[in-house]
Motif scaffolding. Structure first.
Motif, PDB file in Angstrom:
ATOM      1  N   ARG A   1      32.546  -9.684 -34.428  1.00 53.43           N
ATOM      2  CA  ARG A   1      31.172  -9.742 -35.491  1.00 53.43           C
ATOM      3  C   ARG A   1      30.861 -11.279 -35.434  1.00 53.43           C
ATOM      4  O   ARG A   1      31.807 -11.571 -34.684  1.00 53.43           O
TER       5      ARG A   1
ATOM      6  N   GLY B   1      26.899  -7.455 -49.383  1.00 51.15           N
ATOM      7  CA  GLY B   1      26.310  -6.110 -49.812  1.00 51.15           C
ATOM      8  C   GLY B   1      25.784  -6.379 -50.716  1.00 51.15           C
ATOM      9  O   GLY B   1      26.643  -6.597 -52.201  1.00 51.15           O
ATOM     10  N   ILE B   2      24.920  -6.006 -51.422  1.00 50.61           N
ATOM     11  CA  ILE B   2      24.587  -5.770 -52.658  1.00 50.61           C
ATOM     12  C   ILE B   2      24.865  -4.334 -53.719  1.00 50.61           C
ATOM     13  O   ILE B   2      25.717  -4.212 -55.157  1.00 50.61           O
ATOM     14  N   THR B   3      25.533  -3.443 -52.082  1.00 46.81           N
ATOM     15  CA  THR B   3      26.176  -2.264 -53.105  1.00 46.81           C
ATOM     16  C   THR B   3      27.589  -2.908 -52.831  1.00 46.81           C
ATOM     17  O   THR B   3      28.430  -2.276 -53.513  1.00 46.81           O
TER      18      THR B   3
ATOM     19  N   THR C   1      23.404   0.035 -48.585  1.00 46.71           N
ATOM     20  CA  THR C   1      21.859   0.492 -49.234  1.00 46.71           C
ATOM     21  C   THR C   1      21.784   2.057 -48.699  1.00 46.71           C
ATOM     22  O   THR C   1      22.182   2.726 -48.429  1.00 46.71           O
TER      23      THR C   1
ATOM     24  N   TYR D   1      20.573  -8.128 -35.329  1.00 41.64           N
ATOM     25  CA  TYR D   1      21.416  -6.942 -35.290  1.00 41.64           C
ATOM     26  C   TYR D   1      21.095  -6.536 -33.919  1.00 41.64           C
ATOM     27  O   TYR D   1      21.463  -5.148 -33.943  1.00 41.64           O
TER      28      TYR D   1
ATOM     29  N   ARG E   1      18.192 -12.417 -52.877  1.00 45.46           N
ATOM     30  CA  ARG E   1      19.145 -12.273 -51.448  1.00 45.46           C
ATOM     31  C   ARG E   1      18.452 -13.369 -50.889  1.00 45.46           C
ATOM     32  O   ARG E   1      18.124 -14.023 -49.587  1.00 45.46           O
TER      33      ARG E   1
ATOM     34  N   GLU F   1      33.140  -5.893 -41.100  1.00 45.58           N
ATOM     35  CA  GLU F   1      32.737  -5.093 -42.246  1.00 45.58           C
ATOM     36  C   GLU F   1      32.746  -4.085 -40.920  1.00 45.58           C
ATOM     37  O   GLU F   1      32.046  -3.732 -39.604  1.00 45.58           O
TER      38      GLU F   1
ATOM     39  N   LYS G   1      20.771 -12.100 -43.092  1.00 42.30           N
ATOM     40  CA  LYS G   1      20.264 -10.680 -42.324  1.00 42.30           C
ATOM     41  C   LYS G   1      19.278 -10.871 -41.777  1.00 42.30           C
ATOM     42  O   LYS G   1      17.981 -10.358 -42.293  1.00 42.30           O
TER      43      LYS G   1
ATOM     44  N   ALA H   1      26.522  -1.893 -40.259  1.00 42.99           N
ATOM     45  CA  ALA H   1      25.178  -1.622 -41.282  1.00 42.99           C
ATOM     46  C   ALA H   1      25.839  -1.454 -42.764  1.00 42.99           C
ATOM     47  O   ALA H   1      24.854  -0.550 -43.653  1.00 42.99           O
TER      48      ALA H   1
ATOM     49  N   ASN I   1      29.566  -2.524 -45.812  1.00 44.01           N
ATOM     50  CA  ASN I   1      31.017  -3.390 -45.950  1.00 44.01           C
ATOM     51  C   ASN I   1      31.828  -1.859 -45.987  1.00 44.01           C
ATOM     52  O   ASN I   1      31.762  -1.322 -46.230  1.00 44.01           O
TER      53      ASN I   1
HETATM   54  N1  PMP Z   1      26.518  -5.269 -43.717  1.00 39.67           N
HETATM   55  C1  PMP Z   1      25.480  -5.047 -42.674  1.00 39.67           C
HETATM   56  C2  PMP Z   1      24.946  -6.147 -41.923  1.00 39.67           C
HETATM   57  C3  PMP Z   1      24.325  -4.319 -43.255  1.00 39.67           C
HETATM   58  O1  PMP Z   1      23.446  -4.078 -42.416  1.00 39.67           O
HETATM   59  C4  PMP Z   1      24.022  -3.764 -44.372  1.00 39.67           C
HETATM   60  C5  PMP Z   1      23.620  -3.429 -45.031  1.00 39.67           C
HETATM   61  N2  PMP Z   1      21.971  -3.848 -45.351  1.00 39.67           N
HETATM   62  C6  PMP Z   1      24.806  -4.486 -45.325  1.00 39.67           C
HETATM   63  C7  PMP Z   1      26.343  -5.310 -45.227  1.00 39.67           C
HETATM   64  C8  PMP Z   1      25.082  -3.902 -46.778  1.00 39.67           C
HETATM   65  O2  PMP Z   1      24.799  -4.383 -47.046  1.00 39.67           O
HETATM   66  P1  PMP Z   1      23.590  -4.025 -49.052  1.00 39.67           P
HETATM   67  O3  PMP Z   1      24.472  -3.736 -50.211  1.00 39.67           O
HETATM   68  O4  PMP Z   1      23.128  -5.451 -49.336  1.00 39.67           O
HETATM   69  O5  PMP Z   1      22.778  -2.771 -48.333  1.00 39.67           O
END
Ligand code: PMP
Length: 309
Positions: free
Chosen positions: A149, A220-222, A259, A165, A63, A194, A160, A197, A199
């Motif tokens: 957002r 997100g990866i999660t 994450t 942020y 990513r 979302e 990201k 930080a 989803n």
């Molecule tokens: N949305 C935002 C804005 C984030 O900062 C994060 C954390 N990285 C996520 C979603 C979740 O993404 P991931 O599952 O890849 O950590």
């Protein structure tokens, strides 16, 4: 908030050095304009084998490297080398607990002027200890934010980027000042995006529903992990579609994932209970499966867990 650990090692300017010595000049482009791209990756410690398993390292670095194209970034390190660097800072930092790894690629040139092309970039990477980032047991009290957002054609959330942020910080701070644990962002069109930080997923009639990748989210990866586990392990349908604000008030279950957040149930939105105000059956089942997978206990998903030692 997590802090630097004594003895931690940082990858900086091509070398592994003590974390406290990794310092940038105030004229650094990224420091002035927020032109950094980063990842947040968890490593889970398994005491029985005395090892840390880094979760979906490859996908996180993939990513990051894809996002380079958004900010016209080029660095000498390859994706494979960035993966190795993530593991090496963890090894050299000597951690034997849950950790969070932060590779960060930033416009490192000492030059002024808002531009992305033709500005030199560099990679840094550090690791810190990290336990639960939010409560994952009782459920979170969340509020819809008054902050919208970021739109993809203003500052893309999917990148990201460090600068984006500010949006998350404003929403998280507003929510906490008002006595909530977390915020939910709406988009400019009023649909759900979302958390600050993390989803978001809604459960309705046994189905998982989440905003699509076009909803100004970080994809997100999660989020992807939850979608796969829900489908492959629990046999649930997963739907990506726009979500309206009031659907959050009438859904069966609601949870965040990320994450940092892992799988975190939401017990109320805008002071309205979600379901009976307790983590839902599907949310709890997903949490259970998620932790089994990240702790390298599920054969089918062991390829997602990279051992550090
Ligand atoms: N949305 C935002 C804005 C984030 O900062 C994060 C954390 N990285 C996520 C979603 C979740 O993404 P991931 O599952 O890849 O950590």
């Amino acid at each position: 908030m997590a802090k630097m650990e004594p003895g931690a090692v940082t990858y900086f300017e091509g070398k592994y050095i003590p974390a406290e010595d990794a310092k940038v000049n105030v004229m650094t482009h990224a420091f002035n304009y927020g032109t950094g791209l980063f990842e947040g990756i968890r490593g889970y410690y398994c005491a029985d084998v005395d090892n840390i398993y880094v979760f979906r390292l490859k996908e996180h670095i993939d990513r990051l490297v894809r996002n380079f194209n958004i900010l016209c970034m080029e660095i000498p390190e390859t994706a494979e080398q960035i993966e190795d660097i993530c593991l090496e800072v963890t090894r050299q930092s000597g951690f034997r607990e849950g950790i969070y790894i932060r590779p960060l690629c930033y416009k490192s040139e000492l030059s002024l002027g808002p531009a992305v092309r033709g500005v030199k970039s560099s990679l840094t990477c550090y690791a810190i200890k990290l336990g639960d980032y939010v409560d994952i047991k009782d459920g979170l009290d969340v509020a819809v934010s008054s902050w919208r957002r970021l739109a993809d054609n203003a500052i893309p959330s999917r990148a990201k980027s460090t600068g984006s942020y500010i949006n998350s910080s404003l929403a998280a701070t507003e929510a906490k000042q008002a006595g909530f644990h977390e915020a939910i962002f709406l988009r400019e069109d009023g649909t759900v995006s979302e958390g600050s930080a993390m989803n978001i997923f809604m459960v309705q009639d046994g189905k998982l529903i989440t905003p699509p990748p076009t909803a100004d989210i970080l994809v997100g990866i999660t989020r992807n992990t939850v979608m796969q586990l829900a489908n492959e392990m629990l046999g649930l349908d997963v739907v990506e579609r726009p979500i309206s604000r009031t659907e959050l008030y009438v859904c069966d279950e609601l949870f965040f994932c990320g994450t940092g957040a892992q799988v975190a149930p939401v017990r109320s939105v805008d002071r309205r209970l979600v379901g009976d105000g307790h983590p839902g059956v599907i949310t709890k089942k997903l949490q259970e499966v998620y932790f089994d997978v990240v702790l390298n206990k599920v054969e089918e998903y062991k390829h997602w867990c990279t051992p550090v030692f």
